[in-house]
Design a protein around this motif. Sequence first.
Motif, mmCIF file in Angstrom:
data_model
loop_
_atom_site.group_PDB
_atom_site.id
_atom_site.type_symbol
_atom_site.label_atom_id
_atom_site.label_comp_id
_atom_site.label_asym_id
_atom_site.label_seq_id
_atom_site.Cartn_x
_atom_site.Cartn_y
_atom_site.Cartn_z
ATOM 1 N N THR A 97 0.946 -1.293 -0.202
ATOM 2 C CA THR A 97 0.206 -0.103 -0.063
ATOM 3 C C THR A 97 0.882 1.315 0.046
ATOM 4 O O THR A 97 0.497 2.253 -0.627
ATOM 5 N N LEU A 98 1.982 1.336 0.645
ATOM 6 C CA LEU A 98 3.045 2.211 0.603
ATOM 7 C C LEU A 98 3.488 2.663 -0.845
ATOM 8 O O LEU A 98 3.416 3.785 -1.117
ATOM 9 N N HIS A 99 3.982 1.504 -1.425
ATOM 10 C CA HIS A 99 4.291 1.830 -2.979
ATOM 11 C C HIS A 99 3.300 2.269 -3.608
ATOM 12 O O HIS A 99 3.409 3.060 -4.681
ATOM 13 N N GLN A 100 1.756 1.740 -3.654
ATOM 14 C CA GLN A 100 0.804 2.084 -4.304
ATOM 15 C C GLN A 100 0.476 3.849 -4.013
ATOM 16 O O GLN A 100 0.265 4.579 -4.912
ATOM 17 N N LEU A 101 0.644 4.104 -2.864
ATOM 18 C CA LEU A 101 0.550 5.585 -2.490
ATOM 19 C C LEU A 101 1.538 6.319 -3.143
ATOM 20 O O LEU A 101 1.089 7.305 -3.561
ATOM 21 N N MET A 102 2.847 5.823 -3.148
ATOM 22 C CA MET A 102 3.670 6.632 -3.705
ATOM 23 C C MET A 102 3.567 6.657 -5.396
ATOM 24 O O MET A 102 3.854 7.912 -5.776
#
Length: 344
Positions: free
Chosen positions: A192-197
């Motif tokens: 989810t962090l990578h998707q947010l970025m």
Amino acid sequence: MRIHAAIRASKRSPLLQVVKSAAATIAAWMLAGWVVPGQLPVFAAIAALLVVQPSVNQSLSKALERSIGVIVGVVIAVALGLLLGSPSWIVLLAIVVAMLVAWAFRATPGTGNQVAISAMLVLALGSTPDYAIARIFETLIGVVIGIVVNALIVPPVLVAPARRDLGLLGRELASSLDRLADALPEPQTPATLHQLMLEARLLRPMKDAAEASIAAGEESLTLNPRRSTHREELVEMRALLERLTPIVTQTIGMTRAYFDHYDDSIGEEPAVTAIAEQLRRAGHDVRLAVQIADVSPEPEALTSAIPALTAPLVIRPPSSTHWILIGSLMEDLRRIRAELVDEE
């Protein structure tokens, strides 16, 4: 490289543009054939076809490019014909000389090609001074016809693409602020962090697309008889883009800081909840700014027509392990607020 990608455009030109080009070519052919009889008016037809561009300003630029290229090419062809006669190899010599002359004077690629093509055609079809003068005159007829047709038949005004791209940028920017606000207080997985970025990074090409569309819209109004009707719209769009551009930068920076300094205990900081609330308010105000500028084709529903960022945020000092992230988020949030409430 795929063959179809090399020969096919991603989208069609407007049918009106095709009709205008055809009308200009036919009109130039008929008028030049009547005014300058004796030869097929090829130069006039080519000039009219090339001059009809997506905007009146581009038509004038193409007209200048075409006219200078033809005149220089014709002069080179006549000079070589008078000096060397009419052997077949003189055509190749004229092409080389024309390209060198264009290079020496730093001509644009279009002008340079036109010089070489004109020199070649004049020598291939007739290199006498009378013929050369007739071809120059014929080209000028085609140029004038192309400009007149492009100016009179519904001059294109590229306001709609600018409104669309700016509206999309505003909506996605507000959504990115909301997504970051939702993520801050909650534990996140690496995915989810990578998707947010990734979603935050998409703001930059969207901003570039809006910038290009607005620039194209402004260019389409230059020398356009319909410019007074749409100039104010583009002025407002440009002003909104200038407000949103720094917010795009700050939003990407905040998301990057959260991505780089994340740990599972961040959500326990009291300041994080307050920052998340301010981010939601900032998202609301971005949507409000887009709605006021009337650039979104489908305005999003707002809970209030009053800006939500009414006062600076004051928080308690964070713990020593999170002060870098909290400080970074606060500074970016301060800059976002300054843009949205017009603070210096």
